[in-house]
Design a protein around this motif. Sequence first.
Motif, PDB file in Angstrom:
ATOM      1  N   ILE A  40       0.825  -1.208   0.000  1.00  0.00           N
ATOM      2  CA  ILE A  40       0.000   0.000   0.000  1.00  0.00           C
ATOM      3  C   ILE A  40       0.861   1.260   0.000  1.00  0.00           C
ATOM      4  CG2 ILE A  40      -1.563   1.385   1.440  1.00  0.00           C
ATOM      5  CD1 ILE A  40      -2.882  -1.306   2.247  1.00  0.00           C
ATOM      6  N   PHE A  41       1.894   1.278   0.826  1.00  0.00           N
ATOM      7  CA  PHE A  41       2.767   2.448   0.898  1.00  0.00           C
ATOM      8  C   PHE A  41       3.479   2.676  -0.430  1.00  0.00           C
ATOM      9  CE2 PHE A  41       1.802   2.613   5.235  1.00  0.00           C
ATOM     10  CZ  PHE A  41       2.339   3.783   5.783  1.00  0.00           C
ATOM     11  N   HIS A  42       3.852   1.594  -1.088  1.00  0.00           N
ATOM     12  CA  HIS A  42       4.487   1.732  -2.406  1.00  0.00           C
ATOM     13  C   HIS A  42       3.499   2.318  -3.410  1.00  0.00           C
ATOM     14  CE1 HIS A  42       6.935   0.899  -5.907  1.00  0.00           C
ATOM     15  NE2 HIS A  42       5.926   0.226  -6.445  1.00  0.00           N
ATOM     16  N   GLN A  43       2.262   1.836  -3.397  1.00  0.00           N
ATOM     17  CA  GLN A  43       1.260   2.329  -4.332  1.00  0.00           C
ATOM     18  C   GLN A  43       0.900   3.790  -4.056  1.00  0.00           C
ATOM     19  OE1 GLN A  43      -1.988  -0.490  -4.001  1.00  0.00           O
ATOM     20  NE2 GLN A  43      -1.143  -1.780  -5.610  1.00  0.00           N
ATOM     21  N   GLU A  44       0.894   4.170  -2.782  1.00  0.00           N
ATOM     22  CA  GLU A  44       0.582   5.562  -2.435  1.00  0.00           C
ATOM     23  C   GLU A  44       1.614   6.537  -3.004  1.00  0.00           C
ATOM     24  OE1 GLU A  44      -1.938   5.625   1.757  1.00  0.00           O
ATOM     25  OE2 GLU A  44       0.248   5.739   1.832  1.00  0.00           O
ATOM     26  N   LEU A 100     -14.753   8.820  -5.169  1.00  0.00           N
ATOM     27  CA  LEU A 100     -14.174  10.145  -4.986  1.00  0.00           C
ATOM     28  C   LEU A 100     -12.715  10.196  -5.404  1.00  0.00           C
ATOM     29  CD1 LEU A 100     -15.851  11.340  -1.688  1.00  0.00           C
ATOM     30  CD2 LEU A 100     -15.918  12.493  -3.891  1.00  0.00           C
ATOM     31  N   TYR A 101     -12.012   9.079  -5.277  1.00  0.00           N
ATOM     32  CA  TYR A 101     -10.640   9.040  -5.789  1.00  0.00           C
ATOM     33  C   TYR A 101     -10.664   9.238  -7.302  1.00  0.00           C
ATOM     34  CZ  TYR A 101      -6.236   7.453  -7.592  1.00  0.00           C
ATOM     35  OH  TYR A 101      -5.057   7.404  -8.307  1.00  0.00           O
ATOM     36  N   ASN A 187      -7.977   0.591  -8.600  1.00  0.00           N
ATOM     37  CA  ASN A 187      -8.070  -0.145  -7.333  1.00  0.00           C
ATOM     38  C   ASN A 187      -7.341   0.578  -6.205  1.00  0.00           C
ATOM     39  OD1 ASN A 187      -9.467  -2.594  -8.388  1.00  0.00           O
ATOM     40  ND2 ASN A 187      -7.582  -2.791  -9.577  1.00  0.00           N
ATOM     41  N   PRO A 188      -7.692   1.809  -5.922  1.00  0.00           N
ATOM     42  CA  PRO A 188      -7.029   2.526  -4.831  1.00  0.00           C
ATOM     43  C   PRO A 188      -7.381   1.898  -3.479  1.00  0.00           C
ATOM     44  CG  PRO A 188      -8.965   3.733  -5.510  1.00  0.00           C
ATOM     45  CD  PRO A 188      -8.797   2.607  -6.493  1.00  0.00           C
ATOM     46  N   THR A 189      -6.439   1.911  -2.573  1.00  0.00           N
ATOM     47  CA  THR A 189      -6.703   1.427  -1.221  1.00  0.00           C
ATOM     48  C   THR A 189      -7.274   2.569  -0.406  1.00  0.00           C
ATOM     49  OG1 THR A 189      -4.857  -0.128  -1.377  1.00  0.00           O
ATOM     50  CG2 THR A 189      -5.726   0.341   0.817  1.00  0.00           C
ATOM     51  N   THR A 190      -8.415   2.354   0.195  1.00  0.00           N
ATOM     52  CA  THR A 190      -9.075   3.402   0.968  1.00  0.00           C
ATOM     53  C   THR A 190      -8.540   3.449   2.391  1.00  0.00           C
ATOM     54  OG1 THR A 190     -10.847   1.954   1.757  1.00  0.00           O
ATOM     55  CG2 THR A 190     -11.168   3.034  -0.381  1.00  0.00           C
ATOM     56  N   ALA A 191      -8.797   4.573   3.054  1.00  0.00           N
ATOM     57  CA  ALA A 191      -8.398   4.711   4.454  1.00  0.00           C
ATOM     58  C   ALA A 191      -9.101   3.674   5.323  1.00  0.00           C
ATOM     59  CB  ALA A 191      -8.709   6.124   4.946  1.00  0.00           C
TER      60      ALA A 191
END
Length: 339
Positions: A40-44, A100-101, A187-191
């Motif tokens: 996730i951190f890499h994708q962010e 929303l992303y 496919n964004p990872t949500t909070a």
Amino acid sequence: MSSSNFWSTEAPSSIPATDPIYYNCRASREEDAMEELRVIFHQESTKYSINFDYFSIECRNDQPVLNERVSDGWRRKICEWLFEVVDHFQFDREVVSIALYYLDRVVSIQTEELGQAMHRREFQLIAVTSLYIAIKLHGEIQPDSHDWPRRKLKIQVFVELSRGLFTVKTLEAKEREILKMLNWHVNPTTAARIVAILLRLFPERWTMCDNNTTLHSNPRSTIFEMARYLTELAVCVSAVSFNYKPSEIAYASIICALEALENETHIPCDVRVEYLNKATLCTGLTPQSVATVCTLLQDLCPAMFSKDDDATALNIARTNGRNITASSEIIEENGKVSP
């Protein structure tokens, strides 16, 4: 029995202290969570970076007149409408964060390229189409509904939701355009998802041991419910969404949830410290590094953190969680009510 026994990180008495299965399962779960967080951190920092604050664009003479431009208030109203639609059809609310992303990413790209603010009608079209895409790809039904686990809505439904403002042909064309602009990164990872992963790092056995506190059968679920609600509030506020990563919002939401539930869930200091140290090790985040985000989240729902309120923080979250409704001021030209 003392509270430390209830919260002990040792194996339950029914399991031999030397039983490798218990420890291997727990270690595997934590290792999986750590690996997910690493991805996730890499994708962010690559595919799903923070979106440009498209409200900061300087105005030019050829831009839409003031009352036709997209504003922070308009974005928030659109967000409220998205929650209203998702709740009506009983989809998981996480789909709003995904929609929303898409919306913010596309508007950011177009605003930067054109160098001018976007017209409200175009913003509405992107919002409706983004919700359509998000539901089509991630449209899980809420577990307590009869149609669980999955259902999709036909595009005609979104035409009706727009009160005829947009046609099927228009929505299909915009869908192709959005997917191309997103480069198919859909496919964004949500909070909220990150909250769930981070809470897997918490010590295993939870219970309530203070007679003066409200009893919850599963404190981990209680904290998740509270933190998830805060992420839902955050996604509606551009000051949060445009400046902080989902991982930062998720971590801050957990910190705030722990604070809000302090009088309802007795978490021994050593358990809290153990968890925060483990979360910091996995994410590099600390309560100090997300202090500003925590303040913003607390300002979104002050009653939740009020020590003088008779209502519990969890009840406030549960009551308000289904009351994020669209404003009646969202009225399109010709008197047509639309998102």
